[in-house]
Design an enzyme around this catalytic site. Structure first.
Site, PDB file in Angstrom:
ATOM      1  N   HIS A  65       3.856  10.607   1.336  1.00  0.00           N
ATOM      2  CA  HIS A  65       4.764   9.960   2.300  1.00  0.00           C
ATOM      3  C   HIS A  65       6.244   9.995   1.900  1.00  0.00           C
ATOM      4  O   HIS A  65       7.110  10.258   2.729  1.00  0.00           O
ATOM      5  CB  HIS A  65       4.357   8.496   2.509  1.00  0.00           C
TER       6      HIS A  65
ATOM      7  N   ASP B  26      -1.720  -0.801  -8.514  1.00  0.00           N
ATOM      8  CA  ASP B  26      -2.979  -0.129  -8.204  1.00  0.00           C
ATOM      9  C   ASP B  26      -4.055  -1.115  -8.628  1.00  0.00           C
ATOM     10  O   ASP B  26      -4.315  -1.287  -9.815  1.00  0.00           O
ATOM     11  CB  ASP B  26      -3.074   1.172  -8.997  1.00  0.00           C
TER      12      ASP B  26
ATOM     13  N   GLU C 120       1.285   8.255  -3.219  1.00  0.00           N
ATOM     14  CA  GLU C 120       2.054   7.748  -2.082  1.00  0.00           C
ATOM     15  C   GLU C 120       3.378   8.497  -1.938  1.00  0.00           C
ATOM     16  O   GLU C 120       3.811   8.800  -0.835  1.00  0.00           O
ATOM     17  CB  GLU C 120       2.286   6.237  -2.221  1.00  0.00           C
TER      18      GLU C 120
ATOM     19  N   HIS D 179       0.861  -1.183   0.000  1.00  0.00           N
ATOM     20  CA  HIS D 179       0.000   0.000   0.000  1.00  0.00           C
ATOM     21  C   HIS D 179       0.900   1.237   0.000  1.00  0.00           C
ATOM     22  O   HIS D 179       0.725   2.151  -0.780  1.00  0.00           O
ATOM     23  CB  HIS D 179      -0.939  -0.017   1.224  1.00  0.00           C
TER      24      HIS D 179
END
Ligand SMILES: *[C@@H]1O[C@H](CO)[C@@H](O)[C@H](O)[C@H]1NC(C)=O
Ligand SMILES: *[C@@H]1O[C@H](CO)[C@@H](O)[C@H](O)[C@H]1NC(C)=O
Ligand SMILES: *[C@@H]1O[C@H](CO)[C@@H](O)[C@H](O)[C@H]1NC(C)=O
Ligand SMILES: *[C@@H]1O[C@H](CO)[C@@H](O)[C@H](O)[C@H]1NC(C)=O
Length: 218
Positions: A113, A91, A109, A53
């Protein structure tokens, strides 16, 4: 020359005054179990293995999101890299060609992050690190070896899954279940700030099934 007191003072000042972007205290690899994820979200395909993820640098007392960084996401051009990444970090909600072409999941992402560890990992290194950490454990086979096998309609206690993952990785995980149906959907594995050793995840989330205390691993 380099050792002159003035140079040292300037160097120290520069270091102290510059804000440290992209410094973090621990790193969490968040894996998802596609079958459970796809029970709540329409998917194009359902791989029979854990997929990534995200890779989330964080501080123990603050969540790090959308940090300032030198690099923004740029589409990955290299076909081999795209294939390697897609294999581990697909995905699931879009078709393979669309995922590789638009790279929305990877962009999201990275921007949310990946930028928060830019002090230590540039964009390319961030994705390489995520793949290397994913490959460190064959969680599916290891869980199977401990009698935790998906897809058999079996239920397991949260404690059993928690302690088994601790045995495999050496650290207690962060666990998430899908709401209501209580299926194991995500496993976070946490690493120290050097991203060398697995640590117990700080303030982990857990699954709280009512009654039996058992969750499904579909
Ligand atoms: C996160 O932790 C690192 C290391 O302790 C620190 O340098 C950084 O400033 C922290 N970031 C935030 C936003 O608190
Ligand atoms: C599942 O993923 C792990 C880690 O990336 C890998 O070692 C393993 O070979 C994969 N298993 C299957 C059946 O693809
Ligand atoms: C644990 O993982 C979930 C996603 O599965 C995430 O929402 C949550 O923030 C994580 N908890 C911590 C403390 O990192
Ligand atoms: C796993 O067990 C440890 C030790 O008992 C506990 O601190 C932690 O909260 C548990 N984690 C989960 C996800 O249930």
């Amino acid at each position: 020359m380099l050792n002159s007191p003035l140079t040292s003072v300037l160097f120290v000042l520069l270091f102290v005054l510059s804000p440290i972007y992209g410094a973090f205290e621990y790193m969490q690899l968040v894996l998802q179990w596609p079958t459970a994820f796809c029970h709540t979200t329409p998917c194009k395909r359902i791989p029979n293995n854990f997929t990534i993820h995200g890779l989330w640098p964080d501080n123990v007392s603050t969540t790090l999101n959308y940090c300032a960084a030198k690099e923004n996401f740029k589409n990955i051009e290299d076909d081999t890299k795209k294939d390697d990444l897609y294999k581990r970090w697909p995905d699931l909600t879009t078709a393979e060609t669309y995922c590789k072409q638009h790279q929305n999941f990877w962009r999201h992402e990275y921007n949310k992050h990946g930028k928060c560890c830019s002090e230590s990992y540039n964009r390319e290194q961030y994705f390489d690190l995520a793949m290397a950490l994913k490959d460190k454990f064959d969680l599916l086979s290891s869980l199977r070896n401990h009698g935790i096998i998906p897809g058999r309609g079996m239920k397991y206690t949260v404690q059993k899954i928690n302690s088994t993952i601790k045995k495999i990785t050496q650290g207690y995980p962060n666990l998430s279940c899908t709401k209501g149906i209580m299926e194991l959907v995500e496993i976070g594995i946490c690493f120290d700030s050097m991203v060398k050793n697995v640590i117990n995840c700080p303030h982990p989330k857990t699954c709280k099934p009512t009654g039996s205390n058992e969750i499904k691993f579909p």
